[in-house]
Write a protein that holds these residues in place. Structure first.
Motif, PDB file in Angstrom:
ATOM      1  N   LEU A 103       6.198  -4.567  18.122  1.00  0.00           N
ATOM      2  CA  LEU A 103       5.590  -3.936  17.056  1.00  0.00           C
ATOM      3  C   LEU A 103       4.424  -4.744  16.657  1.00  0.00           C
ATOM      4  CD1 LEU A 103       8.600  -3.618  14.739  1.00  0.00           C
ATOM      5  CD2 LEU A 103       7.367  -1.675  15.511  1.00  0.00           C
ATOM      6  N   PHE A 104       3.048  -3.777  16.411  1.00  0.00           N
ATOM      7  CA  PHE A 104       1.909  -4.604  16.245  1.00  0.00           C
ATOM      8  C   PHE A 104       1.347  -3.479  14.977  1.00  0.00           C
ATOM      9  CE2 PHE A 104      -2.668  -4.246  15.951  1.00  0.00           C
ATOM     10  CZ  PHE A 104      -3.027  -5.309  16.059  1.00  0.00           C
ATOM     11  N   PHE A 105       1.091  -4.189  13.893  1.00  0.00           N
ATOM     12  CA  PHE A 105       0.514  -3.730  12.770  1.00  0.00           C
ATOM     13  C   PHE A 105      -0.952  -4.402  12.530  1.00  0.00           C
ATOM     14  CE2 PHE A 105       4.960  -3.671  12.184  1.00  0.00           C
ATOM     15  CZ  PHE A 105       5.366  -2.341  11.858  1.00  0.00           C
ATOM     16  N   ILE A 106      -1.859  -3.431  12.049  1.00  0.00           N
ATOM     17  CA  ILE A 106      -3.212  -4.152  11.422  1.00  0.00           C
ATOM     18  C   ILE A 106      -3.518  -3.490  10.027  1.00  0.00           C
ATOM     19  CG2 ILE A 106      -4.610  -2.431  12.659  1.00  0.00           C
ATOM     20  CD1 ILE A 106      -6.417  -4.951  13.153  1.00  0.00           C
ATOM     21  N   LYS A 107      -3.905  -4.326   9.278  1.00  0.00           N
ATOM     22  CA  LYS A 107      -4.305  -3.930   8.065  1.00  0.00           C
ATOM     23  C   LYS A 107      -5.625  -4.564   7.421  1.00  0.00           C
ATOM     24  CE  LYS A 107      -2.372  -4.442   3.338  1.00  0.00           C
ATOM     25  NZ  LYS A 107      -1.463  -4.843   2.305  1.00  0.00           N
ATOM     26  N   TRP A 108      -6.350  -3.839   6.758  1.00  0.00           N
ATOM     27  CA  TRP A 108      -7.692  -4.579   6.239  1.00  0.00           C
ATOM     28  C   TRP A 108      -7.365  -4.878   4.826  1.00  0.00           C
ATOM     29  CZ3 TRP A 108      -9.906  -3.536   1.447  1.00  0.00           C
ATOM     30  CH2 TRP A 108     -11.106  -4.058   1.124  1.00  0.00           C
ATOM     31  N   ILE A 109      -7.765  -6.190   4.757  1.00  0.00           N
ATOM     32  CA  ILE A 109      -7.677  -7.012   3.280  1.00  0.00           C
ATOM     33  C   ILE A 109      -9.179  -7.278   2.984  1.00  0.00           C
ATOM     34  CG2 ILE A 109      -5.566  -7.724   4.064  1.00  0.00           C
ATOM     35  CD1 ILE A 109      -6.681 -10.390   4.784  1.00  0.00           C
ATOM     36  N   PRO A 110      -9.208  -7.472   1.828  1.00  0.00           N
ATOM     37  CA  PRO A 110     -10.449  -7.866   1.231  1.00  0.00           C
ATOM     38  C   PRO A 110     -10.848  -9.257   1.747  1.00  0.00           C
ATOM     39  CG  PRO A 110      -9.085  -7.173  -0.602  1.00  0.00           C
ATOM     40  CD  PRO A 110      -8.211  -7.227   0.717  1.00  0.00           C
TER      41      PRO A 110
END
Length: 130
Positions: A103-110
């Protein structure tokens, strides 16, 4: 799940660059700073992604959640497409690595939520001068 915070930075664009990676999981934190030589800020962001993926694969992490303050990186990975051909080789290599995880997730954060990786990337810039 392993949380991975990544950042690339350049002193100039292009200029001396560094990658910063903070990995949180299993009750501990891992800090990495890498000098990257002379490149653009976007190239540094991609190199940070690649270095972090390589570290996670070498440690046999199977489920990872990446955080980046680069919308360019987040969008390219999510869409599996780089608008700028300059970044296509970086993205292709990253996707090869990503496909090895369960499982791989990527998320933009400030940026303010990515300050540890940012400081590590700045340290990577300094390592170019040694």
């Amino acid at each position: 799940m392993i949380e991975v915070y990544i950042d690339g930075a350049s002193a100039g664009d292009p200029g001396p660059s560094g990658a910063g990676i903070f990995i949180r999981g299993h009750g501990q934190g891992e800090h990495y700073s890498f000098p990257l030589g002379h490149m653009s800020n976007h190239e540094a962001e991609y190199c940070a992604l690649l270095k972090a993926l390589e570290i996670c694969l070498s440690k046999k992490y199977k489920t990872v959640s990446f955080r980046t303050d680069s919308q360019l990186i987040e969008r390219a990975v999510e869409k599996r497409f780089a608008k700028n051909d300059t970044y296509s080789p970086f993205l292709e290599k990253a996707l090869e690595h990503i496909d090895q995880f369960d499982l791989f997730f990527i998320k933009w954060i400030p940026s303010k939520q990515n300050n540890v990786a940012d400081e590590l990337a700045k340290k990577g810039i300094q390592l170019n001068r040694k």
